[in-house]
Design a protein around this motif. Sequence first.
Motif, PDB file in Angstrom:
ATOM      1  N   HIS A 221      15.667 -10.153  53.236  1.00 20.26           N
ATOM      2  CA  HIS A 221      16.993 -10.421  53.817  1.00 20.26           C
ATOM      3  C   HIS A 221      17.970  -9.305  53.499  1.00 20.26           C
ATOM      4  O   HIS A 221      18.737  -8.856  54.339  1.00 20.26           O
ATOM      5  N   ARG A 222      17.926  -8.891  52.229  1.00 19.90           N
ATOM      6  CA  ARG A 222      18.844  -7.817  51.841  1.00 19.90           C
ATOM      7  C   ARG A 222      18.617  -6.561  52.698  1.00 19.90           C
ATOM      8  O   ARG A 222      19.550  -5.923  53.148  1.00 19.90           O
ATOM      9  N   LEU A 223      17.341  -6.247  52.877  1.00 15.86           N
ATOM     10  CA  LEU A 223      17.049  -5.047  53.668  1.00 15.86           C
ATOM     11  C   LEU A 223      17.499  -5.230  55.107  1.00 15.86           C
ATOM     12  O   LEU A 223      18.039  -4.312  55.726  1.00 15.86           O
ATOM     13  N   ASP A 224      17.301  -6.444  55.623  1.00 13.22           N
ATOM     14  CA  ASP A 224      17.731  -6.716  57.002  1.00 13.22           C
ATOM     15  C   ASP A 224      19.219  -6.458  57.162  1.00 13.22           C
ATOM     16  O   ASP A 224      19.653  -5.758  58.072  1.00 13.22           O
ATOM     17  N   ASP A 225      19.998  -7.016  56.214  1.00 15.39           N
ATOM     18  CA  ASP A 225      21.448  -6.816  56.279  1.00 15.39           C
ATOM     19  C   ASP A 225      21.770  -5.337  56.247  1.00 15.39           C
ATOM     20  O   ASP A 225      22.555  -4.810  57.013  1.00 15.39           O
ATOM     21  N   ARG A 226      21.151  -4.718  55.296  1.00 12.93           N
ATOM     22  CA  ARG A 226      21.517  -3.343  54.983  1.00 12.93           C
ATOM     23  C   ARG A 226      21.112  -2.364  56.086  1.00 12.93           C
ATOM     24  O   ARG A 226      21.813  -1.417  56.384  1.00 12.93           O
ATOM     25  N   PHE A 227      19.906  -2.597  56.650  1.00 16.38           N
ATOM     26  CA  PHE A 227      19.325  -1.586  57.536  1.00 16.38           C
ATOM     27  C   PHE A 227      19.474  -1.893  59.014  1.00 16.38           C
ATOM     28  O   PHE A 227      18.988  -1.153  59.847  1.00 16.38           O
ATOM     29  N   ALA A 228      20.164  -2.999  59.339  1.00 17.13           N
ATOM     30  CA  ALA A 228      20.257  -3.393  60.742  1.00 17.13           C
ATOM     31  C   ALA A 228      20.691  -2.223  61.613  1.00 17.13           C
ATOM     32  O   ALA A 228      20.148  -1.981  62.684  1.00 17.13           O
TER      33      ALA A 228
END
Length: 762
Positions: A221-228
């Motif tokens: 989830h963190r990566l999703d937020d960050r890398f969108a």
Amino acid sequence: MTSFVDRRSELAEIQRLVSTARLVTLTGTPGVGKTRLALRAAAGLGRRLPDGAWLVELAEIRDDALVADAVAQALRVHHLVDRSPLDAVREFFRDRRALLILDGCEHLAQGCAELVGTLLRDVETARILTTSREALAVGDERVFVVAPLGLSNGAPGRNGTPVAAAHLFADRASAVSPHFALTTENAQLVNAICHRLDGLPLAIELAATRLRVLSVEHLMHRLDDRFAVLDAGHRTGARHQRTLRATVDWSFDLCTPQEQAMWARLSVFVGRFDLAAAAYVCAVDGVDPESVFGVLDGLVAKSILQVRTQAGQVRYWLLDTLRQYGAQRLRATDTQATVRRRHADWYLDLVERAEREWFGPEQISWLARMQAEWANIRAALEFHLSSGDAELGARLAGALWFYWTNSGPTNEAGYWLDRVLALDTKPSALRAKALWVAGYVAIVRNERDRAADWLAQARPMAAQFGDRLLEAWIVGRQQSMATIQGEFDRGMALGEEALRLFEEAGESDGAGAALVHTTTATIGMFRGDVGATTAASNRAQAICRAHGERWIQAFTLANLGRLAWMRGEAEQAIELTREMIRLRRGGPQPAALLPALEQMSWATEAAGQHRRAATLQGALHQLRRTFAIPVNTKVPAVYLLDPTQSCERRTRLALGERAYTNAFRRGTRIPIEDIATFALGEKAKPDQRTVGPQLTRRELQVAHLVAEGLSNREIASRLTISTRTAESHIEHLLGKLGLNSRAQIAAWVAHSLQDRPTPPTS
Ligand SMILES: Nc1ncnc2c1ncn2[C@@H]1O[C@H](COP(=O)(O)OP(=O)(O)OP(=O)(O)O)[C@@H](O)[C@H]1O
Ligand SMILES: [Mg+2]
């Protein structure tokens, strides 16, 4: 070293290329794994590379002019005289099946292209593997583009087996979270994470450390937020760079403010450094030096900082990409100037301390230390000279004389001294010293005209500034010059003059006077004067022994041993040479033993031990070959002819062709590090060769926590591992270090980190 994740087809292809093409370049985006792959491929070539693979880490240098020097240093052929580093490198690769690995060429395109071009042109057997973000564009370069690690779409790969990227993730994750394993349940998420990170090994390593505090779901989830925002674009170089940048930014944001500051500040180091250096250089602006170890440990845990124990010493370093990132961050702060200055101060202080202490019992470890710290010392020189600080530059270069003339890189020394001397031409005591060092280095390199010229300029300048001691040193080197030229009367007179000056300066019992006595003994030896040689040698030895010094003492035994040999007193020559070998043994430059071993082979032949002499000659042949040292090197023409060849001829005649060849061959098979043992007639002890324990990163962390006095339970909770695992790490530590208590582990840690920061003298 962390575990290597399979790249079977790439490895096979690179190995095939290296076996067929002479120049292979691995290119690819930062952090994609070029360096790791190059090292692995070379290691796998094994018997196809009987003369080994030689790694040069080019991140350590900044100037194209130093590429050949860096290569010569990595091959350990840098100290020898009479030739340029390029010639030494050429000689090294001649007739050898060895591979040169130039790692990280991108910032030195011109220097690398020149070196590589010359080697390919002049040395038919030379093979080169380079890693570089850009191809070198030289000759028949075969370029291999390193792609990110294999990914699978969604589910694990075919047959349910996870592919490389997921393996790497799982391996690094289990290092921080021992219960982590790749399962059918989490495989899809892990694959998705690796996709997010474009299969870039460095990005995967950084992200995996988050499992210390996050679950796999949360991480995703963190990566999703960050890398969108990054999703646009194909898997091209530009996109990979953006992904890596975003991952590194994210890692940076997740660091504590102290870790962030430390990361940025550590970027001023070049190559590896120790805790004491980091604590001095980085503890500014409210950072307590005592807290530095904890902060470094935090950066190690986040995979930002690398750590390894080498010969019992703990050394840290940043991967190049992360160092460059840190440097960018540092540039944005106002501590940059302070931290860079402190870095230069620290190494100036270290070198000046070494200069004061090298003529003493710690001599060998000081020389080894200079070698280990050379990348940072060189960076300090660069800092002073490029910021126009002629005075500090001259101080640092001046203090390095003992290293440069004893085992250091003599050609590179000339490079720095030229820059020092050109920066400020105003007469001064410091300039006089730099001129003397330049003269001394030129003598070692057998560049006689240059040496005479520098020394002639140095002397009146030293006198002008009333520096008696320096004057004494200069005259001492002039004595040495005269001796080399065969002007023995002048040499004797200069020797007396130098001793008078040393006395006036109150230094009749130091290194300089010992060297003068030794040169006087050399003149006595060439004149065949036993009385004079013995008297001067005794004086030199008395000084050396009083200081617990070995290096110069060995020179005195060279004179005495050679004289005994010249007079046909073979047994005595053997005895004296044995002592000489004992004194030179264990130094940082195995090639420094050559003169002693050579003398032993002459003496052994003279004593009629022909078989042994032939074996020694074989071993010396191997030693010379390893360090690309021609016979006859450093033997000035006015001296007697080098007896090596005539001695070999006599041995061959005495033994007959067959027996000679057999004994000689046996010698060529003695490992380099055992030649001294053979020459001394001792048995090789296998345990003498192990250097320092090989601890894993985790074991090292545990060792430090033990040293902090934490219990097993506290260690377990600090590292988020089970108490059982902590216990088993401690068991391993005790076993590897050969210790039997926690207190001993603590003592070991304290010992390997014994250098506490001390304030610089400036
Ligand atoms: N196949 C692999 N198995 C395990 N770890 C790997 C692998 N490939 C790369 N790594 C790890 O990924 C990180 C980056 O790799 P490496 O330093 O080789 O990249 P690089 O392409 O040389 O980067 P740069 O352009 O910055 O020099 C290192 O920590 C390395 O150990
Ligand atoms: Mg690299």
